[in-house]
Design a protein around this motif. Sequence first.
Motif, PDB file in Angstrom:
ATOM      1  N   GLY A  38      -0.472  -4.982   1.530  1.00 29.68           N
ATOM      2  CA  GLY A  38      -1.853  -5.311   1.189  1.00 29.68           C
ATOM      3  C   GLY A  38      -1.943  -6.107  -0.103  1.00 29.68           C
ATOM      4  O   GLY A  38      -2.692  -7.088  -0.200  1.00 29.68           O
ATOM      5  N   GLY A  58      -7.964  -4.357   0.866  1.00 27.79           N
ATOM      6  CA  GLY A  58      -7.010  -4.054   1.927  1.00 27.79           C
ATOM      7  C   GLY A  58      -6.315  -2.745   1.620  1.00 27.79           C
ATOM      8  O   GLY A  58      -6.656  -2.044   0.662  1.00 27.79           O
ATOM      9  N   ASP A  59      -5.330  -2.403   2.432  1.00 26.77           N
ATOM     10  CA  ASP A  59      -4.577  -1.178   2.187  1.00 26.77           C
ATOM     11  C   ASP A  59      -3.942  -1.234   0.804  1.00 26.77           C
ATOM     12  O   ASP A  59      -3.570  -2.308   0.317  1.00 26.77           O
ATOM     13  CB  ASP A  59      -3.463  -1.015   3.224  1.00 26.77           C
ATOM     14  CG  ASP A  59      -3.993  -0.727   4.617  1.00 26.77           C
ATOM     15  OD1 ASP A  59      -5.171  -0.347   4.752  1.00 26.77           O
ATOM     16  OD2 ASP A  59      -3.210  -0.869   5.576  1.00 26.77           O
ATOM     17  N   GLN A  68      -6.961   1.536   3.711  1.00 26.38           N
ATOM     18  CA  GLN A  68      -8.319   1.192   3.297  1.00 26.38           C
ATOM     19  C   GLN A  68      -9.360   2.064   3.994  1.00 26.38           C
ATOM     20  O   GLN A  68     -10.452   2.261   3.480  1.00 26.38           O
ATOM     21  CB  GLN A  68      -8.600  -0.283   3.535  1.00 26.38           C
ATOM     22  CG  GLN A  68      -8.604  -0.686   4.987  1.00 26.38           C
ATOM     23  CD  GLN A  68      -8.660  -2.193   5.164  1.00 26.38           C
ATOM     24  OE1 GLN A  68      -7.971  -2.943   4.488  1.00 26.38           O
ATOM     25  NE2 GLN A  68      -9.487  -2.631   6.075  1.00 26.38           N
ATOM     26  N   TYR A  85     -11.541  -9.120  -2.342  1.00 26.32           N
ATOM     27  CA  TYR A  85     -10.515  -8.689  -1.391  1.00 26.32           C
ATOM     28  C   TYR A  85     -10.420  -7.169  -1.399  1.00 26.32           C
ATOM     29  O   TYR A  85     -10.451  -6.533  -2.446  1.00 26.32           O
ATOM     30  CB  TYR A  85      -9.158  -9.291  -1.781  1.00 26.32           C
ATOM     31  CG  TYR A  85      -8.028  -8.784  -0.926  1.00 26.32           C
ATOM     32  CD1 TYR A  85      -7.773  -9.337   0.325  1.00 26.32           C
ATOM     33  CD2 TYR A  85      -7.229  -7.726  -1.344  1.00 26.32           C
ATOM     34  CE1 TYR A  85      -6.756  -8.858   1.130  1.00 26.32           C
ATOM     35  CE2 TYR A  85      -6.203  -7.241  -0.559  1.00 26.32           C
ATOM     36  CZ  TYR A  85      -5.982  -7.802   0.682  1.00 26.32           C
ATOM     37  OH  TYR A  85      -4.970  -7.316   1.476  1.00 26.32           O
TER      38      TYR A  85
END
Length: 135
Positions: free
Chosen positions: A54, A48-49, A126, A46
């Motif tokens: 996130g 994400g931000d 990200q 994973y």
Amino acid sequence: MERKPKRQIYGINVDMLIYGEGKKIINSYSFIEEVAMDKEIEKVYYFGDLDYEGIGIYNSLSLKYGKDLIVPHVRLYQELLKAAKKPPKLRTNQSEVPLEPFLEHFDEESRREIAAILYDGKYIPQEAVKFVPEK
């Protein structure tokens, strides 16, 4: 991604890249079995931000599909930390989420940095990581 064997993103072989579009991935992830075409899925990395939302998405995915299956792509997050020396303030109100399920995958220094960024009300998108194709 180009269809090449042994495609790597920061040291991890990647067979497939899924754009999750925020929280929508939590419910739509179940389609992965169809897309995998009978190949065993060993690990899902994973990324994400680096903000509460996130990390909340990561927490939801790992809780729903298994913390041994869904793991953060640690090297990408470490690249985020390097790329953003002065993270911006969050422009939205985000509810705090438990950090430990996410942070347990990181070394102590990265844990401290991530927690400090979040507790200061900052974030790193990200997109701060530059993707350079590895040969």
